[in-house]
Motif scaffolding. Structure first.
Motif, PDB file in Angstrom:
ATOM      1  N   ILE A 191      18.561   8.752  11.305  1.00 42.50           N
ATOM      2  CA  ILE A 191      18.722  10.039  10.612  1.00 42.50           C
ATOM      3  C   ILE A 191      18.517   9.716   9.132  1.00 42.50           C
ATOM      4  O   ILE A 191      18.587   8.545   8.740  1.00 42.50           O
ATOM      5  N   GLY A 206      10.964   9.896   4.033  1.00 45.43           N
ATOM      6  CA  GLY A 206      12.246   9.215   4.223  1.00 45.43           C
ATOM      7  C   GLY A 206      13.021   9.017   2.930  1.00 45.43           C
ATOM      8  O   GLY A 206      13.229   9.967   2.162  1.00 45.43           O
ATOM      9  N   GLY A 207      13.389   7.757   2.693  1.00 42.48           N
ATOM     10  CA  GLY A 207      14.219   7.449   1.526  1.00 42.48           C
ATOM     11  C   GLY A 207      13.584   7.865   0.221  1.00 42.48           C
ATOM     12  O   GLY A 207      14.269   8.155  -0.753  1.00 42.48           O
ATOM     13  N   LEU A 252      12.146   7.354  14.150  1.00 38.64           N
ATOM     14  CA  LEU A 252      12.492   5.935  14.307  1.00 38.64           C
ATOM     15  C   LEU A 252      13.839   5.791  14.980  1.00 38.64           C
ATOM     16  O   LEU A 252      14.467   4.739  14.949  1.00 38.64           O
ATOM     17  N   ALA A 288       6.866   0.833  -0.117  1.00 41.03           N
ATOM     18  CA  ALA A 288       8.066   0.724   0.728  1.00 41.03           C
ATOM     19  C   ALA A 288       9.217   0.274  -0.165  1.00 41.03           C
ATOM     20  O   ALA A 288       9.074  -0.678  -0.932  1.00 41.03           O
ATOM     21  N   LYS A 296      -4.759  -5.057  13.712  1.00 41.07           N
ATOM     22  CA  LYS A 296      -5.001  -5.788  12.463  1.00 41.07           C
ATOM     23  C   LYS A 296      -6.343  -6.487  12.550  1.00 41.07           C
ATOM     24  O   LYS A 296      -6.665  -7.109  13.546  1.00 41.07           O
ATOM     25  N   PRO A 313      10.999  11.635   8.133  1.00 44.52           N
ATOM     26  CA  PRO A 313      10.602  11.254   9.510  1.00 44.52           C
ATOM     27  C   PRO A 313      11.604  10.331  10.203  1.00 44.52           C
ATOM     28  O   PRO A 313      11.301   9.817  11.269  1.00 44.52           O
ATOM     29  N   LEU A 315      19.819   2.619  -2.393  1.00 44.79           N
ATOM     30  CA  LEU A 315      19.199   3.913  -2.685  1.00 44.79           C
ATOM     31  C   LEU A 315      20.252   4.838  -3.298  1.00 44.79           C
ATOM     32  O   LEU A 315      19.974   5.581  -4.238  1.00 44.79           O
ATOM     33  N   ALA A 318      20.237   8.331   3.331  1.00 50.70           N
ATOM     34  CA  ALA A 318      20.521   8.231   1.884  1.00 50.70           C
ATOM     35  C   ALA A 318      20.726   9.631   1.322  1.00 50.70           C
ATOM     36  O   ALA A 318      20.079  10.059   0.378  1.00 50.70           O
ATOM     37  N   PHE A 360       5.900  -1.399  14.234  1.00 53.72           N
ATOM     38  CA  PHE A 360       5.137  -2.569  13.748  1.00 53.72           C
ATOM     39  C   PHE A 360       4.154  -3.068  14.799  1.00 53.72           C
ATOM     40  O   PHE A 360       3.065  -3.538  14.482  1.00 53.72           O
ATOM     41  N   GLU A 370      14.414  11.321  -0.237  1.00 52.93           N
ATOM     42  CA  GLU A 370      15.848  11.420  -0.559  1.00 52.93           C
ATOM     43  C   GLU A 370      16.104  11.078  -2.018  1.00 52.93           C
ATOM     44  O   GLU A 370      17.002  11.637  -2.641  1.00 52.93           O
ATOM     45  N   PRO A 407       0.791  -1.229   0.000  1.00 51.33           N
ATOM     46  CA  PRO A 407       0.000   0.000   0.000  1.00 51.33           C
ATOM     47  C   PRO A 407       0.826   1.283   0.000  1.00 51.33           C
ATOM     48  O   PRO A 407       0.310   2.338  -0.262  1.00 51.33           O
ATOM     49  N   VAL A 408       2.171   1.178   0.278  1.00 52.38           N
ATOM     50  CA  VAL A 408       2.907   2.435   0.479  1.00 52.38           C
ATOM     51  C   VAL A 408       4.215   2.528  -0.309  1.00 52.38           C
ATOM     52  O   VAL A 408       5.035   3.400  -0.057  1.00 52.38           O
ATOM     53  N   ILE A 421      11.196  -0.593   6.308  1.00 54.70           N
ATOM     54  CA  ILE A 421      11.677  -0.717   7.697  1.00 54.70           C
ATOM     55  C   ILE A 421      11.876  -2.185   8.073  1.00 54.70           C
ATOM     56  O   ILE A 421      12.751  -2.535   8.862  1.00 54.70           O
ATOM     57  N   SER A 422      11.072  -3.056   7.435  1.00 59.86           N
ATOM     58  CA  SER A 422      11.214  -4.480   7.797  1.00 59.86           C
ATOM     59  C   SER A 422      12.538  -5.047   7.298  1.00 59.86           C
ATOM     60  O   SER A 422      12.970  -6.109   7.721  1.00 59.86           O
TER      61      SER A 422
END
Ligand code: T1G
Length: 697
Positions: free
Chosen positions: A132, A102-103, A129, A26, A286, A125, A78, A135, A279, A106, A23-24, A66-67
């Motif tokens: 910093i 985030g990335g 987490l 990633a 869920k 963001p 990246l 990338a 997570f 970047e 959905p995003v 992130i996973s």
């Protein structure tokens, strides 16, 4: 190349590389590999004059996957994607829809140009987490936007709007949200037509006005302090150092230093805990896979019974989400007072610039008051938020059966009473559950979704989807006194009371818990909530809170509780009167005085939560240990960078936790009898994620 997560189309010499990993988007290994392969192909394709990175997901991209942090980054990096875009001989453009984080941001800043839709938000963001931007963000962003904007974006982790992005130079063009693709491609065509240059960001100079004079440390200090409360001190400091390198180091050197700081941050305990919490929060709410979303009735019209503090706050939650809400109170004066309070709350937000007058008016227009239950007849969800009296609640639920359609979901906001007993008076009890909001409902994130023994899967799933709609972090809990959050809190506060009785100053306990990372200590929190919550004046005092209430010290509302508040409630002061009252009460009760170390005080507070957590887990009141952590992170101020009580216990070592609890058991008696599940897990050397595999006793 068979592409599963991208799509490449080339039209009128413009290549569009679309990310398609819902959905995003990633940026996992496959997606990165495919993007890089398309860029390389387009670079060598003479028909391609411009490359556009776009998305066909609801957002541009949520950034790095992130996973993957635990497994390591394999495949195209990246950096390789960024370099290919930045050094391309062809114009490269990022076409950003809705959100870029985030990335992904970047990658966008490594393109020569950026276009976004008017509703887009662009952010870095990573600090949230405990990271910093890793990338090149710390080196490229200050080459596109004013240095202060770059510093504040990366230190706060907060995204900026399309308008801000255009104004600061982060994007070159903003389109309508409906026509991002066609308007965006028209912009690219014009770039080609105008023979616009390729503009490698890394070759641009850092946008800093009076760099020599600006005291960037003092500009950053308030933001770093604020973020450190959530993520610990490491990441904000690393982020500041990395961004400052852009000022006085060549791009390549700044990039190298950023990488070193990034990998140090990603391995930090704080970041590990924050990644876990990310997570855990999503897993807690869920839905059961068994029911398809279209079979669920997600409420659109909500009724709230009771116009008091909770009812008013819940009504605001609904209005803030754009839902119609009917507030019912049997007494017209109470209803008027409640509606007035809602208006005042919004007016304060407008005064502080957090809400526009137009938004306030729009939200108030969603809220309707009435003294007639019959006005709930069009509601698909009704939330009861009246006084904590079982007979009153049962009476209301019986009346709701006569005033609402038979499939209206009926929820109680009770903080501790038995949802099953309330459901016992309802026709179709499968539609009854608890929705435990935390005061002030319009501010706190947590929502305990209390599953009754008869509540159906469909109702539970509808409520979990609904919780997301009203922007609440939902955790499914079972029925027991205090559910999970308050049940554990009662144990924690019992320890606080016992330590005060044994001679520990309330302010010392507060200081230790604040130092651990809580926004405030337990005694100050009780003063804030009100010491008289649940106090029975006609009962002989049995703990410090009773003693203080008996002396008229009800907390901040009386400017005296555990603390004195001579100036205002924001300035608590040590109270000799309170301390003397507590000391003489303990003496008259013959409580043994003892001196405790700071560590013992901390362990008695935290491990009281942990021991009860293992009992709650064993009773099936929650589905997994991380749900307990989500409740404490989002409802009780547990420091996010410590992951929650259960996560903290595991990082402390369950064996050691058991030893400490065992020693307390010997010293203080059965309150500290170790939870059987904890004992078993230590015996079997199990980790929390495998808790359900312990052998049945
Ligand atoms: N990585 C992996 N999975 C992610 C993800 C991510 N970045 N973002 C979301 N998901 C999953 C999430 O777990 C859930 O999965 C589903 O997507 C929907 O998410 C190099 C190192 C984008 C605002 O911090 O803020 O880039 O539960 O429920 O409410 O410098 O997701 O369905 O299985 O949250 O619509 C920086 C994190 C990464 C953004 C969408 N990026 N994500 O919110 O959906 S670090 C972030 C969000 C980085 C670089 C560094 C939100 C969202 P499941 P959701 P949502």
């Amino acid at each position: 190349m068979t592409t599963t997560q991208t799509k490449l189309t080339i039209k009128e010499s413009i290549a569009v590389i679309e990310m398609c990993r819902p959905p995003v988007n990633a940026l996992g290994e496959i997606l990165r590999d495919e993007i890089k392969a398309h860029i390389d192909a387009c670079e060598n394709n003479p028909d391609v004059k411009a490359m556009v990175l776009a998305s066909n997901a609801p957002i541009f991209s949520a950034g790095a996957d992130i996973s993957e942090f635990k497994t390591g980054f394999k495949g195209a990096s990246l950096a390789s994607i960024q370099e290919a875009l930045e050094q391309s001989k062809k114009i490269t453009v990022a076409l950003i829809n809705q959100k870029s984080l985030g990335g992904a941001s970047e990658i966008a800043v490594a393109c020569h140009y950026r276009v976004c839709d008017e509703k887009a938000y662009i952010g870095f963001p990573e600090v949230s987490l405990g990271l910093i931007p890793g990338a090149g963000g710390t080196q490229r962003l200050p080459r596109l936007v004013p240095f202060k904007v770059a510093l504040e974006m990366m230190l706060s982790g907060k995204p900026i709007s399309a308008a801000m992005a255009l104004e600061s130079g982060l994007v070159d063009h903003v389109t309508s949200s409906e026509h991002l693709r066609e308007e965006g491609l028209a912009f690219v065509a014009k770039l080609l037509q105008d023979k616009s240059p390729t503009k490698p960001t890394c070759q641009q100079s850092v946008k800093v006005e009076d760099a020599q004079n600006a005291d960037w440390a003092s500009v950053a200090e308030p933001l770093m302090k604020q973020m450190a409360k959530r993520v610990g001190p490491t990441a904000p400091k690393a982020c500041f150092d990395a961004v400052m390198n852009a000022l006085d180091k060549p791009f390549i050197e700044g990039l190298k230093e950023e990488q070193a700081l990034f990998f140090k941050a990603i391995l930090s305990q704080e970041s590990q805990a924050l990644q876990y919490a990310f997570f855990a929060q999503r897993q807690a709410s869920k839905q059961a896979e068994s029911i398809s979303a279209q079979d669920l009735v997600v409420p659109k019209k909500v009724g709230v019974i009771g116009a008091g503090l909770m009812g008013g706050g819940i009504a605001m939650v609904m209005a803030n989400a754009g839902l119609e809400v009917h507030v019912i109170d049997m007494s017209q004066p109470n209803l008027d007072k409640g509606l007035e309070k809602i208006k005042d709350n919004y007016a304060i937000s407008v005064k502080h610039g957090k809400l526009s007058q137009a938004d306030m008016d729009a939200r108030l227009a969603h809220i309707h008051g009435s003294i007639f239950m019959a006005d709930l007849n069009a509601c698909d969800l009704v939330i009861e938020a009246v006084f904590e009296d079982m007979d009153l609640k049962k009476q209301i639920f019986a009346e709701l059966c006569n005033n609402c359609p038979k499939d209206t979901i009926l929820a109680t906001n009770t903080s501790a009473l038995d949802v099953n007993e309330i459901a016992s008076v309802v026709v179709n009890p499968e539609r009854v559950l608890g929705l435990h909001f935390f005061s002030p409902a319009q501010v706190t994130h947590l929502l305990e979704v209390v599953r009754g023994e008869k509540t159906s899967d469909a109702v539970m799933d509808a409520m979990l989807i609904f919780a997301k709609k009203i922007k609440k972090t939902a955790v499914v809990v079972g029925v027991c006194p205090g559910f999970v959050g308050n049940r554990l809190m009662f144990k924690y506060l019992k320890q606080v009371n016992e330590m005060i009785m044994s001679g520990v100053a309330p302010s010392r306990i507060d200081a230790i818990m604040k130092d651990f990372g809580f926004p405030m200590g337990p005694c100050l929190m009780c003063d804030m909530v009100g010491l008289d919550l649940g106090w029975q004046a006609n009962r002989a005092p049995k703990d410090p809170r009773d003693v203080l209430c008996q002396a008229g010290r009800l907390g901040q509302k009386t400017k005296a509780g555990f603390y004195d508040y001579p100036k205002d409630i924001r300035h608590p002061e040590e109270s000799n009167e309170a301390n003397e009252l507590l000391k003489s009460f303990a003496k008259s009760a013959g409580v043994k005085q003892e001196s405790l170390t700071d560590l013992e005080i901390l362990e008695r507070c935290i491990f009281a939560l942990v021991n009860e957590g293992f009992k709650v887990l064993a009773e099936g009141i929650v589905a997994r240990p991380s749900d307990i952590d989500v409740i404490y992170l989002f409802g009780y101020g547990f420091p996010p960078y410590k992951g929650g009580p259960m996560y903290f216990a595991e990082s402390f070592g369950l064996q050691k936790v058991l030893e400490v609890i065992g020693a307390f058991h010997v010293r203080y008696g059965d309150f500290w009898k170790p939870a059987p599940l904890l004992v078993q897990m230590v015996q079997e050397n199990k980790r929390l994620k495998d808790w359900s595999t312990v052998s049945a006793d």
